[in-house]
Design a protein around this motif. Structure first.
Motif, PDB file in Angstrom:
ATOM      1  N   VAL A  56      77.371  59.384  57.959  1.00 43.31           N
ATOM      2  CA  VAL A  56      78.097  58.414  57.137  1.00 43.31           C
ATOM      3  C   VAL A  56      77.794  56.992  57.597  1.00 43.31           C
ATOM      4  O   VAL A  56      77.577  56.078  56.781  1.00 43.31           O
ATOM      5  CB  VAL A  56      79.600  58.702  57.186  1.00 43.31           C
ATOM      6  N   ALA A  57      77.782  56.785  58.911  1.00 38.77           N
ATOM      7  CA  ALA A  57      77.485  55.448  59.435  1.00 38.77           C
ATOM      8  C   ALA A  57      76.075  55.003  59.038  1.00 38.77           C
ATOM      9  O   ALA A  57      75.859  53.849  58.654  1.00 38.77           O
ATOM     10  CB  ALA A  57      77.638  55.438  60.956  1.00 38.77           C
ATOM     11  N   LEU A  58      75.104  55.925  59.109  1.00 39.35           N
ATOM     12  CA  LEU A  58      73.738  55.600  58.698  1.00 39.35           C
ATOM     13  C   LEU A  58      73.696  55.256  57.206  1.00 39.35           C
ATOM     14  O   LEU A  58      73.025  54.297  56.795  1.00 39.35           O
ATOM     15  CB  LEU A  58      72.809  56.772  59.003  1.00 39.35           C
ATOM     16  N   ALA A  59      74.412  56.022  56.387  1.00 39.12           N
ATOM     17  CA  ALA A  59      74.422  55.761  54.943  1.00 39.12           C
ATOM     18  C   ALA A  59      75.001  54.384  54.639  1.00 39.12           C
ATOM     19  O   ALA A  59      74.505  53.668  53.755  1.00 39.12           O
ATOM     20  CB  ALA A  59      75.225  56.849  54.230  1.00 39.12           C
ATOM     21  N   LEU A  60      76.031  53.990  55.370  1.00 39.72           N
ATOM     22  CA  LEU A  60      76.630  52.668  55.150  1.00 39.72           C
ATOM     23  C   LEU A  60      75.670  51.546  55.536  1.00 39.72           C
ATOM     24  O   LEU A  60      75.600  50.512  54.865  1.00 39.72           O
ATOM     25  CB  LEU A  60      77.932  52.546  55.936  1.00 39.72           C
ATOM     26  N   VAL A  61      74.925  51.746  56.624  1.00 44.67           N
ATOM     27  CA  VAL A  61      73.934  50.738  57.022  1.00 44.67           C
ATOM     28  C   VAL A  61      72.843  50.611  55.955  1.00 44.67           C
ATOM     29  O   VAL A  61      72.443  49.507  55.579  1.00 44.67           O
ATOM     30  CB  VAL A  61      73.330  51.095  58.391  1.00 44.67           C
ATOM     31  N   LEU A  62      72.359  51.738  55.447  1.00 46.42           N
ATOM     32  CA  LEU A  62      71.311  51.703  54.422  1.00 46.42           C
ATOM     33  C   LEU A  62      71.829  51.076  53.133  1.00 46.42           C
ATOM     34  O   LEU A  62      71.090  50.361  52.446  1.00 46.42           O
ATOM     35  CB  LEU A  62      70.799  53.119  54.169  1.00 46.42           C
ATOM     36  N   GLY A  76      76.394  43.652  61.269  1.00 44.04           N
ATOM     37  CA  GLY A  76      76.488  43.880  62.701  1.00 44.04           C
ATOM     38  C   GLY A  76      77.520  44.925  63.053  1.00 44.04           C
ATOM     39  O   GLY A  76      77.293  45.778  63.923  1.00 44.04           O
ATOM     40  N   ARG A  77      78.658  44.871  62.367  1.00 44.64           N
ATOM     41  CA  ARG A  77      79.696  45.868  62.639  1.00 44.64           C
ATOM     42  C   ARG A  77      79.265  47.269  62.213  1.00 44.64           C
ATOM     43  O   ARG A  77      79.584  48.265  62.884  1.00 44.64           O
ATOM     44  CB  ARG A  77      80.992  45.469  61.921  1.00 44.64           C
ATOM     45  N   LEU A  78      78.535  47.369  61.104  1.00 44.25           N
ATOM     46  CA  LEU A  78      78.068  48.679  60.657  1.00 44.25           C
ATOM     47  C   LEU A  78      77.071  49.282  61.644  1.00 44.25           C
ATOM     48  O   LEU A  78      77.127  50.484  61.942  1.00 44.25           O
ATOM     49  CB  LEU A  78      77.436  48.555  59.270  1.00 44.25           C
ATOM     50  N   VAL A  79      76.164  48.457  62.149  1.00 42.05           N
ATOM     51  CA  VAL A  79      75.207  48.964  63.140  1.00 42.05           C
ATOM     52  C   VAL A  79      75.937  49.363  64.417  1.00 42.05           C
ATOM     53  O   VAL A  79      75.603  50.384  65.052  1.00 42.05           O
ATOM     54  CB  VAL A  79      74.124  47.910  63.435  1.00 42.05           C
ATOM     55  N   ALA A  80      76.945  48.589  64.803  1.00 35.13           N
ATOM     56  CA  ALA A  80      77.732  48.951  65.992  1.00 35.13           C
ATOM     57  C   ALA A  80      78.440  50.287  65.791  1.00 35.13           C
ATOM     58  O   ALA A  80      78.474  51.135  66.702  1.00 35.13           O
ATOM     59  CB  ALA A  80      78.744  47.849  66.296  1.00 35.13           C
ATOM     60  N   ALA A  81      78.992  50.502  64.592  1.00 31.66           N
ATOM     61  CA  ALA A  81      79.661  51.775  64.304  1.00 31.66           C
ATOM     62  C   ALA A  81      78.667  52.930  64.331  1.00 31.66           C
ATOM     63  O   ALA A  81      78.970  54.021  64.862  1.00 31.66           O
ATOM     64  CB  ALA A  81      80.346  51.701  62.941  1.00 31.66           C
TER      65      ALA A  81
END
Length: 377
Positions: A56-62, A76-81
């Motif tokens: 899910v975190a990867l999907a949000l970053v993409l 930045g927060r998404l990559v941190a998550a």
């Protein structure tokens, strides 16, 4: 880097790009599950939940990579998550890895490969160094080949990074092209408004002035006219004067264009036409009239570059010195001829003279220069 300017055009294209990117979520989740052997049913539940969180975190970053409105702070927060979710998988995948398998290398690769899509390269590089250090540490702690884990991580990350950069770059080109077309349309509308304003002033304003003069003369010549005739003549004078003032007010409204907006428009239009703009503008607090005049000169000079030259570079300099404001628009191709009489540089020169400014233009060696100097106040 992700796309930042404007709203994303071509929603179908954006969804196709996002779908292509989201295929990476499949292997980033499926491979760690396939290559890990939990010791119990509880272990399987923990593994599935952590892998799902990482996916899910990867999907949000993409998704952020193809969403223009996503701010750098949010990225930045998404990559941190995503990094935290990946690190949560670090102990269980290394400890429960099947013999000869490296499940966490795929998780680390998903973080390293996705980070450059939304972060600047220095920040993405720090993420990559941290994840590679975790790969080496995990391999060392659980007795796996360090080199093999690092190589697999780098290869998988490079594949994701390359594919992501290509598709996001293509989408960014579409966004830039759409923004350039919108800017060119805005410039064309501004030019048309100024053309209509100038023609209205030259034709309608002059004619109304003549009407007022003739009405005044008629009032002086009619000596024995009835009182009503004189009253009608006076009314004609009044109406003609009011109409002339209204026309000039409307012309002034049509000609007001903010200097900052004009400079941004000029930069975008030149860049979209393959001309490199070099803009050097000192922070100046110009009166509205001076700002509008400078904006008009910038607009006309840039329009002439696009219409009448094959310039590759344009230099726009706005400075203040010696109690005056100086604007110079210079391009490296000397065939930037003035525009049509009445609405081009010749018309602007007359307009500048009316307020005490001096406009000069013409070839200067292998360049064409437009320069205006006006009082600072």
């Amino acid at each position: 880097m992700s796309i930042r300017s404007g709203q994303a055009p071509f929603p179908v294209v954006r969804m196709v790009v996002l779908t292509v990117l989201l295929t990476n979520v499949v292997w980033a989740v499926a491979l760690p599950l396939r290559l890990t052997r939990p010791p119990s049913a509880v272990g399987w539940v923990v593994l599935v939940l952590l892998a799902a969180a990482s996916g899910v975190a990867l999907a949000l970053v993409l998704r952020a990579a193809v969403t223009p409105a996503t701010s750098p702070a949010t990225c930045g927060r998404l990559v941190a998550a995503q990094t935290v979710a990946a690190l949560a998988l670090w102990p269980v995948t290394f400890a429960w890895a099947e013999p000869g398998r490296e499940p966490w290398a795929w998780v680390a690769a998903s973080v390293i490969g996705a980070a450059p899509l939304v972060l600047r390269w220095p920040a993405a590089g720090l993420v990559a160094v941290g994840m590679l250090a975790a790969v080496a540490a995990g391999a060392g702690v659980w007795g796996q080949p360090v080199a093999r884990n690092l190589v697999l991580t780098l290869v998988a990350a490079a594949a994701l990074m390359l594919m992501g950069q290509v598709v996001v770059w293509l989408l960014r080109l579409l966004v830039a092209a759409d923004a350039a077309r919108a800017t060119e349309a805005e410039l064309a509308v501004s030019q048309e408004r100024l053309r209509l304003a100038q023609e209205m002033h030259d034709l309608l304003g002059q004619r109304l002035g003549v009407i007022g003069l003739k009405a005044e003369l008629a009032g002086e010549l009619v000596e024995a006219a009835p009182a009503r005739c004189r009253a009608e003549t006076t009314e004609i004078q009044r109406l003609a004067g009011e109409t002339l003032r209204d026309v000039r007010t409307a012309v002034h409204g049509l000609g007001t264009v903010d200097l900052d907006v004009q400079l941004r428009t000029a930069r975008l239009v030149l860049a979209s036409a393959g001309v490199e703009p070099v803009v050097n503008v000192e922070p100046l607090a110009l009166p509205p009239a001076a700002s509008q005049l400078v904006a008009a000169v910038v607009r006309e000079a840039v329009t002439n570059v696009l219409r009448h030259s094959e310039a590759r570079h344009v230099w726009i300099d706005l400075t203040a010195a010696g109690g005056s404001v100086r604007l110079a628009v210079v391009n490296d191709e000397p065939r930037s001829a003035p525009g049509r009489a009445g609405i081009g540089l010749a018309g602007l020169a007359e307009r500048c003279a009316q307020v005490g400014a001096v406009l000069r233009y013409g070839p200067a060696g292998d360049r064409f220069e437009v320069r205006v100097e006006l009082p600072a106040t």
